[in-house]
Design a protein around this motif. Structure first.
Motif, PDB file in Angstrom:
ATOM      1  N   TRP A  28       0.934  -1.207   0.142  1.00 56.94           N
ATOM      2  CA  TRP A  28       0.025   0.031  -0.026  1.00 56.94           C
ATOM      3  C   TRP A  28       0.919   1.384  -0.214  1.00 56.94           C
ATOM      4  N   GLY A  29       0.185   2.473   0.165  1.00 55.22           N
ATOM      5  CA  GLY A  29       0.878   3.829   0.223  1.00 55.22           C
ATOM      6  C   GLY A  29       0.932   4.546   1.459  1.00 55.22           C
ATOM      7  N   ASN A  39      -0.690   7.583   7.609  1.00 54.90           N
ATOM      8  CA  ASN A  39      -1.975   6.836   7.239  1.00 54.90           C
ATOM      9  C   ASN A  39      -1.495   5.743   6.178  1.00 54.90           C
ATOM     10  N   VAL A  40      -1.909   4.462   6.405  1.00 56.99           N
ATOM     11  CA  VAL A  40      -1.223   3.434   5.456  1.00 56.99           C
ATOM     12  C   VAL A  40      -2.563   3.009   4.680  1.00 56.99           C
ATOM     13  N   GLU A  41      -2.749   2.931   3.210  1.00 59.10           N
ATOM     14  CA  GLU A  41      -3.815   2.563   2.577  1.00 59.10           C
ATOM     15  C   GLU A  41      -3.787   2.162   1.063  1.00 59.10           C
ATOM     16  N   PRO A  42      -4.493   1.542   0.629  1.00 54.47           N
ATOM     17  CA  PRO A  42      -4.254   0.911  -0.962  1.00 54.47           C
ATOM     18  C   PRO A  42      -3.896   2.208  -1.817  1.00 54.47           C
ATOM     19  N   LEU A  43      -3.235   2.080  -2.767  1.00 52.04           N
ATOM     20  CA  LEU A  43      -3.117   2.966  -3.909  1.00 52.04           C
ATOM     21  C   LEU A  43      -4.196   3.336  -4.570  1.00 52.04           C
ATOM     22  N   ASP A  49     -13.854   3.042   2.580  1.00 47.11           N
ATOM     23  CA  ASP A  49     -14.370   2.321   1.633  1.00 47.11           C
ATOM     24  C   ASP A  49     -14.242   1.013   2.305  1.00 47.11           C
ATOM     25  N   PRO A  50     -15.233   0.063   2.198  1.00 50.88           N
ATOM     26  CA  PRO A  50     -15.250  -1.342   2.863  1.00 50.88           C
ATOM     27  C   PRO A  50     -14.495  -2.441   2.330  1.00 50.88           C
ATOM     28  N   THR A  51     -13.742  -2.038   1.185  1.00 51.37           N
ATOM     29  CA  THR A  51     -12.950  -2.996   0.301  1.00 51.37           C
ATOM     30  C   THR A  51     -11.591  -3.077   1.245  1.00 51.37           C
ATOM     31  N   ALA A  52     -11.086  -2.209   2.029  1.00 53.47           N
ATOM     32  CA  ALA A  52     -10.162  -2.303   2.841  1.00 53.47           C
ATOM     33  C   ALA A  52     -10.250  -1.720   4.201  1.00 53.47           C
ATOM     34  N   ILE A 132      -4.913  -8.247   4.041  1.00 53.47           N
ATOM     35  CA  ILE A 132      -5.285  -8.130   5.183  1.00 53.47           C
ATOM     36  C   ILE A 132      -6.375  -9.384   5.176  1.00 53.47           C
ATOM     37  N   ALA A 133      -6.228 -10.504   5.716  1.00 53.28           N
ATOM     38  CA  ALA A 133      -7.441 -11.451   5.699  1.00 53.28           C
ATOM     39  C   ALA A 133      -8.274 -11.202   6.719  1.00 53.28           C
ATOM     40  N   ALA A 134      -7.752 -10.811   8.085  1.00 50.92           N
ATOM     41  CA  ALA A 134      -8.688 -10.767   8.944  1.00 50.92           C
ATOM     42  C   ALA A 134      -8.175  -9.581  10.097  1.00 50.92           C
ATOM     43  N   VAL A 135      -8.843  -9.044  10.750  1.00 48.46           N
ATOM     44  CA  VAL A 135      -8.549  -8.351  11.946  1.00 48.46           C
ATOM     45  C   VAL A 135      -9.073  -9.180  13.123  1.00 48.46           C
TER      46      VAL A 135
END
Length: 245
Positions: A28-29, A39-43, A49-52, A132-135
């Motif tokens: 991620w970025g 903050n660490v999140e997908p590029l 957004d629920p996708t991540a 991330i499979a699961a929290v």
């Protein structure tokens, strides 16, 4: 009224270095909304957004005082991918740790600040979750946790037993939220907790009152005058309700 699970919050001595580790680990970025926060999140991601479920790394004066019951499980697609990922994470500064897991198919690691996480063997249930499979939240009563968290959030209950409960976004995307029965006190460190966010137009105070009616308690962790509210679920796991938006 409902809340979204939007991020896992890590307390850190060096939020920039730890944020970079997790960005490299997840592919991620990184960004920063203010000093002391990475903050660490997908590029290309538009938060939330629920996708991540994103990662927020926040500097604190003494993170060693924090012992939450949350950790991340990372997904892999094959045995080769699992081995490659473990090797790459160790090159980034992760270390193998023994938390009493015994002879298992997953690998237990700690990030550069000692937060334990797992790299799972390939599992069909996690084939479409992203990195991330699961929290994972350790708890004494997964059924009770499932009742509270499925009412607290807009996530759907997928599976529940005496040993574990699994929730996921009602849209069927992103990682799972897994409550795992873990008798006794945890013996290893984690400095991660959950952050929830109301939808735009919803009232934060009303959401906090609703959570209290479900069995949550407002807690003071020394946060001072901030825009978020700190609570604990019925088993005492602390989490934050952010401002709506």
């Amino acid at each position: 009224m409902a809340l979204r699970l939007v991020q896992v919050n890590f307390k850190a001595r060096d939020e920039v270095a730890l944020g970079r580790f997790w960005a490299d680990a997840l592919g991620w970025g990184v960004a920063s909304e203010e000093p002391g926060v990475t903050n660490v999140e997908p590029l290309g991601f538009t938060w939330p957004d629920p996708t991540a479920v994103c990662v927020d790394v926040v500097v604190v004066p003494d993170p060693e005082t924090v012992r939450y019951r949350v950790h991340l499980d990372l997904a892999t697609t094959s045995a080769a991918h699992q081995a490659e990922l473990v090797g790459r994470l160790m090159d980034l500064g992760a270390t193998r740790v023994d938390v009493g897991q015994g002879d298992v198919r997953w690998t237990v690691l700690a990030d550069p600040e000692g937060n334990v996480f797992c790299v799972l063997e390939p599992r069909e249930i996690y084939r479409d979750t992203g990195p991330i499979a699961a929290v994972v939240v350790d708890c004494a009563d997964p059924r009770a946790m499932a009742r509270f968290w499925s009412e607290a959030t807009d996530w759907a209950l997928h599976e529940v037993s005496d040993d574990h409960a699994r929730l996921r976004s009602a849209k069927g995307v992103g990682p799972y939220l897994l409550f795992r029965r873990t008798p006794g006190a945890r013996t290893w460190w984690s400095r991660a907790h959950l952050d929830l966010k109301p939808y735009a137009g919803d009232d934060q105070a009303a959401e906090v009152a609703r959570l209290e009616s479900l069995g949550a308690a407002v807690v003071d962790v020394g946060q001072g005058d901030v825009s978020w509210r700190c609570l604990a679920d019925p088993e005492g796991n602390e989490f934050c309700v952010l401002a709506p938006g």
